[in-house]
Scaffold this active site. Structure first.
Site, mmCIF file in Angstrom:
data_model
loop_
_atom_site.group_PDB
_atom_site.id
_atom_site.type_symbol
_atom_site.label_atom_id
_atom_site.label_comp_id
_atom_site.label_asym_id
_atom_site.label_seq_id
_atom_site.Cartn_x
_atom_site.Cartn_y
_atom_site.Cartn_z
ATOM 1 N N CYS A 170 52.784 -73.756 -2.423
ATOM 2 C CA CYS A 170 54.154 -74.066 -2.818
ATOM 3 C C CYS A 170 55.123 -73.124 -2.106
ATOM 4 O O CYS A 170 54.730 -72.077 -1.606
ATOM 5 C CB CYS A 170 54.308 -73.888 -4.316
ATOM 6 S SG CYS A 170 52.990 -74.687 -5.240
ATOM 7 N N ARG A 195 55.964 -76.659 2.706
ATOM 8 C CA ARG A 195 54.879 -76.042 1.935
ATOM 9 C C ARG A 195 54.428 -76.921 0.784
ATOM 10 O O ARG A 195 53.419 -76.633 0.118
ATOM 11 C CB ARG A 195 55.323 -74.682 1.393
ATOM 12 C CG ARG A 195 55.368 -73.619 2.456
ATOM 13 C CD ARG A 195 55.532 -72.260 1.830
ATOM 14 N NE ARG A 195 54.369 -71.838 1.088
ATOM 15 C CZ ARG A 195 53.463 -71.004 1.542
ATOM 16 N NH1 ARG A 195 53.566 -70.509 2.730
ATOM 17 N NH2 ARG A 195 52.443 -70.656 0.790
ATOM 18 N N TRP A 237 53.368 -78.155 -4.341
ATOM 19 C CA TRP A 237 52.235 -78.971 -3.906
ATOM 20 C C TRP A 237 51.219 -78.844 -5.027
ATOM 21 O O TRP A 237 50.677 -77.770 -5.257
ATOM 22 C CB TRP A 237 51.668 -78.426 -2.598
ATOM 23 C CG TRP A 237 50.654 -79.326 -1.951
ATOM 24 C CD1 TRP A 237 50.893 -80.342 -1.076
ATOM 25 C CD2 TRP A 237 49.233 -79.275 -2.112
ATOM 26 N NE1 TRP A 237 49.718 -80.934 -0.695
ATOM 27 C CE2 TRP A 237 48.682 -80.297 -1.312
ATOM 28 C CE3 TRP A 237 48.376 -78.478 -2.856
ATOM 29 C CZ2 TRP A 237 47.311 -80.535 -1.236
ATOM 30 C CZ3 TRP A 237 47.004 -78.709 -2.790
ATOM 31 C CH2 TRP A 237 46.491 -79.735 -1.979
ATOM 32 N N ASN A 268 53.432 -69.259 -6.966
ATOM 33 C CA ASN A 268 52.618 -69.891 -5.933
ATOM 34 C C ASN A 268 51.256 -69.223 -5.989
ATOM 35 O O ASN A 268 51.171 -68.000 -6.071
ATOM 36 C CB ASN A 268 53.263 -69.682 -4.555
ATOM 37 C CG ASN A 268 52.388 -70.193 -3.437
ATOM 38 O OD1 ASN A 268 51.608 -71.125 -3.628
ATOM 39 N ND2 ASN A 268 52.517 -69.577 -2.271
ATOM 40 N N GLY A 269 50.199 -70.010 -5.973
ATOM 41 C CA GLY A 269 48.851 -69.441 -6.041
ATOM 42 C C GLY A 269 48.067 -70.163 -7.113
ATOM 43 O O GLY A 269 48.469 -71.224 -7.594
ATOM 44 N N GLU A 306 41.725 -83.934 18.371
ATOM 45 C CA GLU A 306 43.068 -83.547 17.946
ATOM 46 C C GLU A 306 44.021 -84.758 17.970
ATOM 47 O O GLU A 306 44.812 -84.941 17.040
ATOM 48 C CB GLU A 306 43.572 -82.410 18.850
ATOM 49 C CG GLU A 306 45.007 -81.975 18.637
ATOM 50 C CD GLU A 306 45.344 -81.527 17.220
ATOM 51 O OE1 GLU A 306 44.429 -81.335 16.406
ATOM 52 O OE2 GLU A 306 46.541 -81.401 16.921
ATOM 53 N N LYS A 343 45.989 -86.129 14.635
ATOM 54 C CA LYS A 343 47.450 -86.240 14.560
ATOM 55 C C LYS A 343 47.847 -87.657 14.139
ATOM 56 O O LYS A 343 48.737 -87.842 13.337
ATOM 57 C CB LYS A 343 48.040 -85.896 15.938
ATOM 58 C CG LYS A 343 49.319 -85.172 15.902
ATOM 59 C CD LYS A 343 49.243 -83.662 15.918
ATOM 60 C CE LYS A 343 48.476 -83.040 14.803
ATOM 61 N NZ LYS A 343 48.389 -81.598 14.899
ATOM 62 N N GLU A 356 47.056 -88.231 10.470
ATOM 63 C CA GLU A 356 47.884 -87.397 9.611
ATOM 64 C C GLU A 356 49.305 -87.945 9.443
ATOM 65 O O GLU A 356 49.829 -87.968 8.332
ATOM 66 C CB GLU A 356 47.933 -86.014 10.277
ATOM 67 C CG GLU A 356 48.636 -84.957 9.528
ATOM 68 C CD GLU A 356 48.657 -83.648 10.320
ATOM 69 O OE1 GLU A 356 48.282 -83.637 11.511
ATOM 70 O OE2 GLU A 356 49.053 -82.632 9.735
ATOM 71 N N HIS A 365 26.042 -94.819 20.896
ATOM 72 C CA HIS A 365 25.003 -94.461 19.922
ATOM 73 C C HIS A 365 25.400 -94.875 18.505
ATOM 74 O O HIS A 365 24.943 -94.285 17.533
ATOM 75 C CB HIS A 365 24.718 -92.953 19.984
ATOM 76 C CG HIS A 365 24.158 -92.544 21.315
ATOM 77 N ND1 HIS A 365 22.884 -92.866 21.713
ATOM 78 C CD2 HIS A 365 24.720 -91.876 22.347
ATOM 79 C CE1 HIS A 365 22.677 -92.402 22.943
ATOM 80 N NE2 HIS A 365 23.785 -91.791 23.348
ATOM 81 N N LYS A 392 51.969 -77.687 4.624
ATOM 82 C CA LYS A 392 51.762 -76.956 5.877
ATOM 83 C C LYS A 392 50.718 -75.843 5.750
ATOM 84 O O LYS A 392 49.842 -75.739 6.583
ATOM 85 C CB LYS A 392 53.098 -76.394 6.358
ATOM 86 C CG LYS A 392 52.995 -75.702 7.698
ATOM 87 C CD LYS A 392 53.610 -76.527 8.790
ATOM 88 C CE LYS A 392 53.410 -75.938 10.156
ATOM 89 N NZ LYS A 392 52.780 -76.895 11.074
HETATM 90 C C1 F6R Z 1 47.268 -80.607 11.396
HETATM 91 C C2 F6R Z 1 47.455 -79.311 10.788
HETATM 92 C C3 F6R Z 1 46.358 -78.722 9.994
HETATM 93 C C4 F6R Z 1 46.277 -77.214 10.226
HETATM 94 C C5 F6R Z 1 45.236 -76.573 9.303
HETATM 95 C C6 F6R Z 1 45.057 -75.101 9.582
HETATM 96 O O1 F6R Z 1 48.383 -80.997 12.136
HETATM 97 O O2 F6R Z 1 48.495 -78.733 10.919
HETATM 98 O O3 F6R Z 1 45.146 -79.335 10.264
HETATM 99 O O4 F6R Z 1 45.947 -76.987 11.564
HETATM 100 O O5 F6R Z 1 45.631 -76.751 7.986
HETATM 101 O O6 F6R Z 1 46.261 -74.421 9.414
HETATM 102 P P1 F6R Z 1 46.473 -72.966 10.007
HETATM 103 O O7 F6R Z 1 46.436 -73.063 11.479
HETATM 104 O O8 F6R Z 1 47.807 -72.542 9.484
HETATM 105 O O9 F6R Z 1 45.356 -72.121 9.482
#
Ligand code: F6R
Length: 594
Positions: free
Chosen positions: A2, A27, A71, A97-98, A468, A472, A475, A491, A589
């Site tokens: 959060c 967040r 969150w 937060n936590g 990746e 993306k 996501e 396969h 995030k």
């Molecule tokens: C995808 C994304 C997540 C982060 C993952 C790790 O676009 O952003 O998959 O890469 O949550 O986050 P960090 O790098 O902050 O440890």
């Protein structure tokens, strides 16, 4: 996960809190709220939904208040479970937060003592504990309250008719912003950038008290401490959209600068870490999500440039792996530096006797306290939930590390390194060329918009880039997509290929190019539309329905360029589908839960 912000001063607390919360929405965005201190009580406004759903609200004037964007962990998103919380008397309010691990026991005790709860959250116990222990001094009370807690917390508390904010931290980030006749506290820097660039990071176990004119901090033993004042070089423009429709697009376009800044001062001599003092015969790279894909690319880079064998692990798996395979040097990669699994993996690696290095984008983030060495990427704040420029800069740092290791173990000569450095120096220009093709990439995405399944394929160093690209797209565009090493499709996954299954294929002119061409031919024979990204080639163009050509670079550096194209593909596809690009559903995030 959060976001928290607190303010005490004369700038109009309501506006400051709402602006701060908007900056923190990445967040968490399932509910939000603010509490503003009044003489006769505490005004509270909270609601399920995003910050914009709180508006229009008329927050009464006041000087001191706290805000939260959530969150959900304990308790579904709802008005009741939104923060802040007031207790039974209404004298105090808190945001948290936590995760409080022992909240059920504490809640039962408090209920027995007559406290009435209004939510299902673990956080609400904090305000009832404050009421229970309060004997006239909120600061002392906070000291008593945190002795009862097990788990992680960044907590801010305010009291009726007081301009004090009392805060405490353990394993959840909290930073104090030092203003002029005003002070702030937040979970992340972007929330306070409009007011100040001078901050103090709290340590685990710290308690602090903020008034408009004073900041006092005590450590976990209750001893008054001075925490260093740090100057942040991010500006408030960095945290704004600056005319772009989305943060993600802005951050994609910031990549030439992010690469440049991450190379700055590191191309002549890369002395962030003295690798000579570590045993680097074998390297382990650990991370999550996009950062894990950077680790996978990093393995290819380090093995190629330094001939050092690398192992890669997802942080959430490494923690439970057998400790028998001891790798002396471990690199943890985390954009936020707050990812719970990666932090736990860093602790585990230390426990196993490894030397640890973190690559992170956030100064003083939690991971920096867990490791022996830190290298910062210089991407600036990344607000969009989808990681873009930070992935690119993680790769930049991995190239620099690999070259240094290669020089150290004599796999590379100075002149080789010079050539590679020149390639790195040219990358911002190449990325700009690709950004200029954004409209063309947008048109190509028409083939992806209605697809239900999409494959991304690549080989060798571009196999993780395929992963990746697929991540993306999942996501932010909510389309099921899978990244595969091109040789693996036959396969099993071949069974899924039809004319409705587009395949994005990455082909650069390395030693796998011919094999890739063969693979693309096999896919084309199944009728799947093929969008190719890579080096110019006549044969490839004939096999592809669409082709996006990247500027010519040695294959080792192609991941950065190919990935920019895949970022733009995900962005345009998501936009055409009307998705919530900067705040994809169910995500946040920084993932601070395990
Ligand atoms: C995808 C994304 C997540 C982060 C993952 C790790 O676009 O952003 O998959 O890469 O949550 O986050 P960090 O790098 O902050 O440890």
């Amino acid at each position: 996960m959060c976001g928290i912000v607190g303010y005490t001063g004369k700038s109009g607390v309501g506006k400051v809190l709402l602006k701060g919360l908007k900056r923190l929405e990445y967040r968490g965005y399932d509910s939000a709220g603010v509490a503003v201190v009044q003489n006769d009580g505490i005004y509270l406004q909270k609601k399920k939904g995003m910050i914009k759903d709180l508006e229009p609200i008329t927050i009464p004037s006041g000087n001191t208040g706290i805000g939260h964007t959530r969150w959900a962990t304990h308790g579904k998103p709802s008005d009741e479970n939104a923060h802040p919380f007031k207790g039974c008397s209404g004298e105090f309010a808190i945001v948290h937060n936590g995760i409080i691990d022992n909240f059920i026991t504490i809640k039962e005790e408090l209920i027995e003592k007559g406290h009435e709860f209004s939510s299902e959250t673990d956080s609400e116990i904090l305000v009832h504990l404050i009421e229970e222990y309060h004997e006239g001094n909120l600061l002392q009370t906070m000291g008593e309250v945190i002795k009862k807690l097990r788990g992680s917390y960044a907590v801010c508390a305010v009291q009726r008719d007081s301009d004090r904010i009392v805060v405490a931290r353990n394993q959840s980030p909290l930073v104090i912003g030092i203003g002029v006749e005003e002070n702030l506290v937040a979970s992340d820097i972007p929330a306070i950038l409009d007011h100040t660039n001078e901050v103090k990071y709290l340590e685990d176990g710290d308690i602090a008290e903020l008034t408009p004119s004073r900041i006092r901090i005590w450590d976990r033993k209750g001893v008054p401490v001075e925490r260093e004042t740090v100057e942040i070089d991010w500006t408030h423009e960095d945290a704004e959209k600056s005319g772009y429709e989305h943060y993600m697009l802005k951050e994609i376009y910031e990549q030439p600068k992010a690469i440049h800044d991450s190379l700055l001062g590191r191309l002549v001599e890369f002395d962030d870490v003295d690798f000579n003092s570590y045993d680097t015969r074998h390297i382990r790279l650990i991370s999550c999500g996009t950062s894990y894909h950077a680790a996978l690319v990093g393995k290819y880079i380090i093995e190629e440039l330094a001939a050092i064998p690398c192992t890669t692990d997802l942080a959430s798996e490494y923690r439970y792996s057998s400790p028998s395979d001891l790798t002396p040097f471990t690199i943890l990669i985390s954009q936020s530096g707050e990812t719970a699994d990666t932090i736990a993996a860093a602790r585990e690696a230390k426990q196993r006797g490894c030397k640890t290095l973190a690559i992170t984008n956030v100064m003083n983030s939690s991971i920096t306290r867990e490791v022996d060495e830190v290298i910062y990427t210089q991407a600036g704040p990344e607000i969009g939930v989808a990681a873009t420029k930070t992935f690119t800069t993680q790769l930049i740092v991995l190239y620099l590390i690999a070259m240094e290791l290669g020089l150290n173990n004599k796999r590379l000569l100075r002149e080789n390194v010079q050539e590679y450095r020149d390639e790195l120096r040219r990358l911002p220009r190449h990325v700009k060329v690709l950004l200029d093709q954004s409209d063309y990439i947008r048109d190509v995405c028409d083939k992806l918009v209605t697809a239900e399944d999409i494959f991304f394929v690549g080989r060798n160093i571009n196999y993780p880039v395929a992963l990746e690209g697929a991540l993306k797209l999942k996501e932010i565009a909510y389309i099921h997509s899978a990244g595969y090493p091109a040789g693996e499709l036959k396969h099993g996954p071949f069974a899924l290929l039809t004319e409705r299954t587009p395949v994005v294929s990455i082909l650069v002119k390395d030693h796998t190019f011919e094999k890739m061409l063969g693979n693309i031919g096999e896919i084309a024979a199944r009728g799947s539309p093929i969008i190719s990204v890579g080096d110019e080639d006549r044969e490839l163009e004939k096999l592809s329905d669409d082709m996006i050509v990247i500027p010519s670079v040695p294959p080792l550096f192609s991941p950065i360029l190919v990935n920019v194209v895949l970022q733009l593909m995900a962005y345009h596809t998501a936009r055409k589908r009307g998705c919530s690009i900067d705040k994809p559903r169910n995500l946040a995030k920084s993932v601070t839960v395990e």
